[in-house]
Structures are given as structure tokens and as C-alpha cells.
Design a protein around this motif. Structure first.
Motif, PDB file in Angstrom:
ATOM      1  N   ARG A 180      39.189  33.111  47.155  1.00 16.34           N
ATOM      2  CA  ARG A 180      38.424  33.838  46.140  1.00 16.34           C
ATOM      3  C   ARG A 180      38.632  33.297  44.729  1.00 16.34           C
ATOM      4  O   ARG A 180      37.707  33.267  43.924  1.00 16.34           O
ATOM      5  CB  ARG A 180      38.809  35.322  46.172  1.00 16.34           C
ATOM      6  N   TYR A 181      39.871  32.880  44.430  1.00 22.26           N
ATOM      7  CA  TYR A 181      40.221  32.639  43.025  1.00 22.26           C
ATOM      8  C   TYR A 181      40.725  31.232  42.737  1.00 22.26           C
ATOM      9  O   TYR A 181      41.241  30.976  41.652  1.00 22.26           O
ATOM     10  CB  TYR A 181      41.309  33.642  42.596  1.00 22.26           C
ATOM     11  N   TYR A 182      40.576  30.292  43.664  1.00 22.17           N
ATOM     12  CA  TYR A 182      41.204  28.986  43.471  1.00 22.17           C
ATOM     13  C   TYR A 182      40.655  28.231  42.263  1.00 22.17           C
ATOM     14  O   TYR A 182      41.328  27.344  41.712  1.00 22.17           O
ATOM     15  CB  TYR A 182      41.079  28.130  44.733  1.00 22.17           C
ATOM     16  N   GLU A 183      39.446  28.540  41.816  1.00 25.64           N
ATOM     17  CA  GLU A 183      38.862  27.854  40.665  1.00 25.64           C
ATOM     18  C   GLU A 183      39.327  28.437  39.333  1.00 25.64           C
ATOM     19  O   GLU A 183      39.009  27.895  38.275  1.00 25.64           O
ATOM     20  CB  GLU A 183      37.336  27.896  40.749  1.00 25.64           C
ATOM     21  N   MET A 184      40.099  29.515  39.383  1.00 23.65           N
ATOM     22  CA  MET A 184      40.590  30.154  38.165  1.00 23.65           C
ATOM     23  C   MET A 184      42.040  29.746  37.915  1.00 23.65           C
ATOM     24  O   MET A 184      42.835  29.654  38.837  1.00 23.65           O
ATOM     25  CB  MET A 184      40.490  31.677  38.288  1.00 23.65           C
ATOM     26  N   ASP A 185      42.365  29.501  36.656  1.00 21.46           N
ATOM     27  CA  ASP A 185      43.733  29.145  36.281  1.00 21.46           C
ATOM     28  C   ASP A 185      44.498  30.434  35.991  1.00 21.46           C
ATOM     29  O   ASP A 185      44.505  30.933  34.869  1.00 21.46           O
ATOM     30  CB  ASP A 185      43.728  28.236  35.050  1.00 21.46           C
ATOM     31  N   LEU A 186      45.134  30.983  37.005  1.00 15.77           N
ATOM     32  CA  LEU A 186      45.846  32.245  36.841  1.00 15.77           C
ATOM     33  C   LEU A 186      47.119  32.250  37.663  1.00 15.77           C
ATOM     34  O   LEU A 186      47.285  31.478  38.604  1.00 15.77           O
ATOM     35  CB  LEU A 186      44.957  33.434  37.210  1.00 15.77           C
ATOM     36  N   ASP A 187      48.028  33.135  37.300  1.00 11.58           N
ATOM     37  CA  ASP A 187      49.278  33.339  38.028  1.00 11.58           C
ATOM     38  C   ASP A 187      49.046  34.438  39.056  1.00 11.58           C
ATOM     39  O   ASP A 187      48.832  35.596  38.695  1.00 11.58           O
ATOM     40  CB  ASP A 187      50.382  33.749  37.048  1.00 11.58           C
TER      41      ASP A 187
END
Length: 250
Positions: A180-187
Motif C-alpha cells: 500500500r505505502y511503498y512509494e511513500m517515504d515514511l517510518d
């Protein structure tokens, strides 16, 4: 005599893993054969996989006076969709859950930027509290993932997870989050999760379990090879399972 037996199974063919999950559970299926042939009254499993999760290298322990080769022949002839292919004889009791390492693989396909995907996954390496990436029960949710890597095989990305132990649904929750979130730079451990998204269990495989100072011997059987080879016609997750057992999978 105690025996550790390494085996694989197609998780889609069974109603779950644990005994009393149904007559067709992995454990019940094995125990029924062990009892009916007076081999053993019980088995102890090294790992309990989720419903529909497959294995190429799970392990169980039994105590029996019957020769191990005879036991393996009986298990392979009586149980469809399971493959019993290695063994280790032990002079004393050993808890099969006390392993040094487990390896799971998730078979991923789709239009993913795999390098970005792996950047996200590697944030899960090391020691973390996986309470937001597991199904909660009585166990401690702090776990250590030693390594996560990947390679390509038959058009799939094979994502490998290495750890001594995993918590319930941990890998599926990690994969679901990354998808779901691999394209976002987040922890991922600072990200507020409203609900856990679990990746499909059918694509998760327990590839192998490793022990210190225990060496497994191969069960060389043309019957077993033929039984597995028939499954290699499937160009899907099953190929990963069966080719691993035939030692043709890296």
C-alpha cells in the motif's frame, strides 16, 4: 528414537495447520496416519503456518521404534499434497521450536518498482515492536528480523524474510503495508495504522528451518521425486514449493 522430519505441503489443500482446526488440518492429517500405522501417538511442530500458507521446509518431531525410512515411505504414500523428504535421528528429546533461523518467502507479482519496495521493506529489519504488524495474542510482539532480500524467479519477485521467530500474521501484515505505502517515504513504526491489511496467505511459503548442530539426511526415493515432479507443471506459487524440495530452487 526421536526423529525430526522435514516436509512440505500445499497450504491451499488443507483447512488450516493446527490440530482440531478440522479433520483436514495439516497436523490432524499427519497424526491420523501416524496413529493408524502405530508409528507414534503425537507430533510436535516447529512452526504453525496460517491457513492457506504453504511450506517447503517445515519440521516436526516424533518418537517411534519404527525405522525412519519405513515411516517416510508410509507418510508419502498415504498423504496427498504433502512431501516428506529429509530426516534427522536424535538420541534424546529436542524441542523442534528451538531453531536458529526460519526463512519465509513471499511470492510477489505485479507492476511494482522493486527497488522502492525493498527500501520500505528494509525498514522492518532489526529489532522492533511489531504490535501494529501482527495479530495480537499472549506472545511478546518484539521480534528481530535479521534480513530481508529478494530475487526474481519465473517472472515473480521472491521476497525472503529471515528471523529466529515470527509473530502471528507478521509477514503478511508487513507485505500488506508495503504493497500500500511503498512509494511513500515514511517510518512504518511511527505511522498511525487504523487497520492492518494482510497480504494474501496463498503467496507465503515457509521455505526452511535451520538448527545448530543438527544435520538432516535426504530421503532418496524415485517415488517421492515423481510425486513432486507432477506438480511442476503449475507455473505459480506451487513451483516454488516443489522445486525447493527437489533442490533445484536457489
Amino acid at each position: 528414537m526421536y526423529y525430526l522430519i522435514k516436509y512440505g505441503y500445499d497450504g491451499k489443500k488443507f483447512c488450516g495447520f493446527q490440530r482440531n482446526n478440522g479433520e483436514n488440518s495439516v497436523e490432524n492429517t499427519i497424526i491420523n496416519v501416524l496413529k493408524s500405522h502405530n508409528i507414534s501417538d503425537n507430533m510436535e511442530s516447529a512452526a504453525r503456518t496460517d491457513k492457506y500458507v504453504s511450506a517447503a521446509g517445515n519440521v516436526f518431531l516424533i518418537e517411534s521404534k519404527i525405522d525412519i525410512i519405513k515411516i517416510l515411505k508410509i507418510l508419502n504414500s498415504q498423504i496427498k499434497d504433502m512431501y516428506f523428504y529429509q530426516y534427522a535421528g536424535l538420541s534424546e528429546y529436542f524441542n523442534p521450536r528451538y531453531c536458529t533461523l526460519k526463512k519465509y518467502s513471499y511470492v510477489l507479482d505485479g507492476d511494482y518498482d522493486i527497488e522502492k519496495f525493498m527500501v520500505m521493506l528494509r525498514k522492518f529489519e532489526g529489532t522492533h515492536d511489531f504490535r501494529n504488524f501482527s495479530r495480537k495474542d499472549y506472545r511478546n510482539t518484539v521480534r528481530t528480523i535479521k534480513n530481508i532480500d529478494y530475487y526474481q524467479h519465473n517472472g515473480f519477485f521472491i521476497i525472503n524474510f529471515y528471523a529466529r521467530s515470527f509473530i502471528w500474521h507478521q509477514i503478511r501484515a508487513i507485505m500488506g503495508f508495503a504493497m500500500r505505502y511503498y512509494e511513500m517515504d515514511l517510518d512504518p513504526f511511527a505511522f498511525k495504522i487504523n487497520s492492518v491489511f494482510l497480504a494474501s496467505p496463498e503467496r507465503l511459503i515457509l521455505m526452511d528451518i535451520f538448527y545448530e548442530n543438527i544435520t538432516f539426511s535426504d530421503f532418496n526415493s524415485s517415488y517421492l521425486d515423481g510425486k513432486i515432479t507432477k506438480k511442476l507443471t503449475d507455473i505459480n506459487v506451487n513451483r516454488v514449493i516443489y522445486s525447493r524440495i527437489l533442490y533445484k530452487f536457489q
